[in-house]
Each structure stands twice: as structure tokens, then as C-alpha cells.
Design a protein around this motif. Structure first.
Motif, PDB file in Angstrom:
ATOM      1  N   ASP A 170     -10.153   4.323  -7.391  1.00  0.00           N
ATOM      2  CA  ASP A 170      -8.966   4.011  -8.189  1.00  0.00           C
ATOM      3  C   ASP A 170      -7.864   3.358  -7.354  1.00  0.00           C
ATOM      4  O   ASP A 170      -7.149   2.485  -7.838  1.00  0.00           O
ATOM      5  CB  ASP A 170      -8.399   5.284  -8.840  1.00  0.00           C
ATOM      6  N   ASN A 171      -7.715   3.810  -6.114  1.00  0.00           N
ATOM      7  CA  ASN A 171      -6.590   3.310  -5.306  1.00  0.00           C
ATOM      8  C   ASN A 171      -6.973   2.184  -4.357  1.00  0.00           C
ATOM      9  O   ASN A 171      -6.137   1.370  -3.990  1.00  0.00           O
ATOM     10  CB  ASN A 171      -5.974   4.461  -4.515  1.00  0.00           C
TER      11      ASN A 171
ATOM     12  N   ALA B  40       0.847  -1.210   0.000  1.00  0.00           N
ATOM     13  CA  ALA B  40       0.000   0.000   0.000  1.00  0.00           C
ATOM     14  C   ALA B  40       0.874   1.249   0.000  1.00  0.00           C
ATOM     15  O   ALA B  40       0.602   2.209  -0.741  1.00  0.00           O
ATOM     16  CB  ALA B  40      -0.921  -0.001   1.216  1.00  0.00           C
ATOM     17  N   ALA B  41       1.927   1.238   0.808  1.00  0.00           N
ATOM     18  CA  ALA B  41       2.827   2.399   0.871  1.00  0.00           C
ATOM     19  C   ALA B  41       3.457   2.640  -0.499  1.00  0.00           C
ATOM     20  O   ALA B  41       3.505   3.775  -0.987  1.00  0.00           O
ATOM     21  CB  ALA B  41       3.902   2.169   1.930  1.00  0.00           C
ATOM     22  N   GLU B  42       3.891   1.548  -1.124  1.00  0.00           N
ATOM     23  CA  GLU B  42       4.533   1.676  -2.434  1.00  0.00           C
ATOM     24  C   GLU B  42       3.548   2.226  -3.465  1.00  0.00           C
ATOM     25  O   GLU B  42       3.871   3.107  -4.248  1.00  0.00           O
ATOM     26  CB  GLU B  42       5.047   0.289  -2.855  1.00  0.00           C
ATOM     27  N   HIS B  43       2.328   1.688  -3.433  1.00  0.00           N
ATOM     28  CA  HIS B  43       1.310   2.141  -4.386  1.00  0.00           C
ATOM     29  C   HIS B  43       1.017   3.633  -4.210  1.00  0.00           C
ATOM     30  O   HIS B  43       0.988   4.393  -5.175  1.00  0.00           O
ATOM     31  CB  HIS B  43       0.021   1.337  -4.233  1.00  0.00           C
ATOM     32  N   LEU B  44       0.806   4.046  -2.970  1.00  0.00           N
ATOM     33  CA  LEU B  44       0.446   5.453  -2.721  1.00  0.00           C
ATOM     34  C   LEU B  44       1.590   6.379  -3.126  1.00  0.00           C
ATOM     35  O   LEU B  44       1.369   7.446  -3.698  1.00  0.00           O
ATOM     36  CB  LEU B  44       0.075   5.651  -1.244  1.00  0.00           C
ATOM     37  N   ARG B  45       2.811   5.940  -2.844  1.00  0.00           N
ATOM     38  CA  ARG B  45       3.972   6.761  -3.250  1.00  0.00           C
ATOM     39  C   ARG B  45       4.048   6.852  -4.775  1.00  0.00           C
ATOM     40  O   ARG B  45       4.364   7.903  -5.313  1.00  0.00           O
ATOM     41  CB  ARG B  45       5.264   6.168  -2.677  1.00  0.00           C
TER      42      ARG B  45
END
Ligand SMILES: [Fe+2]
Length: 289
Positions: free
Chosen positions: A158-159, A76-81
């Protein structure tokens, strides 16, 4: 895509922790699990806590969702970044305060701080020691205020893959990530409906609470009424510092195909099938000014 397992908790700032504790115990009915010098943790179900009050500015501090495990949190952290968001990892102290194993936070549309957590302590060895028989069964949903509801909806769809259950004009979007009609409600600021919801066990619980709240001089914001969107029977009321609480019963579950509907906020029954009005009169803080 980030997969959310469930709601975790909300954190709310208060200038008067004692008054909040008194109100939540005497009126809302939640169990005080823990009290520190600066925080109070309240339990409503198997979660260690669903509400944390913290001494400080009286405002919403964060809304939190549970993720499956550390790998999900890392992804999740990687995706949001990758979407350009600034993601902060929780410190050991942050995790200890929240009774979680891991945590990240970010700012979502509307300047709302969101925390994603994993390994939140569950208490299943004994029932909740409710301090009033309100009939609470579960932390039900939370509302976030956003300047642009459609942009907010796109962000969560989307996220996080959240599905649209219903629209209330361009004022609100009710979203789900499991069969429950909505566990996240996005409102534009004009609605003033940011609130913390608890499901209760029966219609009788709603009506009993309504009479109880009136006897206690608690300001009712709206209800009892019935939302046409979720079919839930609701009762909203104000606590200290205008924290808005809601009890509701009978929320619709959506299984299979569903086409989001659009409700017209200019019609009298857009949010209440029984056509009740928002209560006029002072909020809690106006009354205590
Ligand atoms: Fe609600």
C-alpha cells in the motif's frame, strides 16, 4: 506511493566488533571499507557499503532502501506521516555515518526500523577488494520478521507499491520492486530466517563456498538447496551472534504478468526443491557459549 530505487544497506549491532570483522573478512569475503572505533563498513558492490556493524546490543538495527533524491525523500516523509507513522529525519551525523546525503527513518510493522536514504556514496572507480573469492556479485535481498505477514505485505504494497511474488503459506511473503523475484522477504518469527543475502556468480561458487565453510567449521543453516519460489540455489550459514548470511545464485526475474503462487509449508519441498533439511545442531552462539 513511495518509489524505492534499490536496497541500501543493513545495520547490525554487535557486542564484539573485532570478531564480526574477522568473520566477515575471512569467511563471508566482503571488503572492509572503513573501520571506526565503533563501526565497520563492508562493501559488496558499487554501494559504499551494504553492511554496517555497530558496537552495541547484538541485534538488527535497521534495513535501508535508496530513494531517488531529496524531493522523493521529502514526499516519502509526508506520505508516511499522513499514514500516522512517526518519521524521524536523520541528523548530519546520522548521514555521515551512513555515507548518504539525506535520510529518514520510521518503524515498520514488526518493530523493524527502516531507513530511507538518498545520495548514498557509490564506488565505481575500482572493483571490490573481496577478501575471499566467494564470487559475490551483489547485495541481493533482506528479510524482515513480522508477527503478521499479511499485514506486513499490505503495509509494503500500500505504501511502497511492492508486488507480491510468492507466498509460503502464512509464514512468508516474497516481494519485489524491480524484476528480481524478491528483494524483501517478510517472515513470521517462527521461521527464523532473517538473513543478509549476497548473490554470487555461479553454481560453482555456491558449491566451493559450501566446502570452504565446512572446512572452516562454519555452521551451515540450510543448503545447498534450490528455492522453488525464486529458483535460486542457496546456502545459508551462521556467523557470530547468529547473524545469518546467505549466498545465492540464479534468482528468477519477473517481467510482465505474474500471478503470486502459494506454497504449502507442510510439504517437504516447500522451500527446497531438493528436499534438504534445516541443519540440526548448534548455532554459532550455542557452540561458543
Ligand atoms: Fe534468502
Amino acid at each position: 506511493m513511495i518509489t524505492v530505487d534499490d536496497l541500501a544497506y543493513v545495520r547490525i549491532g554487535t557486542q564484539d566488533l573485532d570478531t564480526q570483522i574477522e568473520f566477515v573478512q575471512r569467511i563471508v569475503g566482503l571488503e572492509l571499507m572503513e573501520r571506526t572505533e565503533t563501526t565497520a563498513h563492508f562493501r559488496s558492490d558499487d554501494r559504499y557499503q551494504s553492511v554496517i556493524f555497530e558496537q552495541g546490543e547484538p541485534r538488527s538495527l535497521a534495513s535501508a532502501f535508496q530513494l531517488r533524491d531529496q524531493a522523493a525523500l521529502d514526499a516519502a516523509a509526508e506520505h508516511l506521516r499522513s499514514q500516522g507513522l512517526e518519521v524521524t529525519a536523520g541528523t548530519a551525523e546520522d548521514c555521515a555515518l551512513r555515507h548518504v546525503r539525506g535520510m529518514i527513518s520510521f518503524v515498520s510493522p514488526g518493530n523493524n526500523v527502516v531507513e530511507l536514504v538518498t545520495g548514498m556514496t557509490q564506488v565505481v572507480s575500482r572493483p571490490v577488494r573481496f577478501t575471499r573469492p566467494a564470487g559475490i556479485t551483489e547485495f541481493g535481498h533482506l528479510g524482515l520478521e513480522v508477527p503478521d505477514v499479511e499485514a506486513g505485505q499490505r503495509f509494503w504494497s500500500d505504501n511502497f507499491g511492492f508486488l507480491i511474488s510468492d507466498w509460503i503459506g502464512d509464514r512468508a511473503c516474497l516481494m519485489r520492486f524491480d524484476p528480481v523475484h524478491h528483494k524483501l522477504a517478510l517472515f513470521n518469527e517462527a521461521t527464523g530466517l532473517g538473513h543478509v543475502n549476497f548473490q554470487v556468480g555461479s553454481f560453482d561458487d555456491i558449491m566451493r563456498s559450501w566446502n570452504f565453510l565446512k572446512k572452516q567449521g562454519v555452521k551451515i543453516q540450510m543448503g545447498p538447496g534450490r528455492h522453488p519460489q525464486s529458483t535460486a540455489i542457496f546456502l545459508y550459514f551462521y556467523g557470530p551472534e547468529d547473524v545469518t548470511w546467505e549466498y545465492s545464485f540464479g534468482v528468477r526475474e519477473i517481467h510482465g504478468e505474474w500471478t503470486p503462487r502459494r506454497f504449502d509449508p507442510t510439504l517437504p519441498d516447500f522451500i527446497d526443491m531438493w528436499q534438504g533439511a534445516l541443519t540440526d545442531g548448534p548455532t554459532w552462539s550455542e557452540d561458543h557459549a
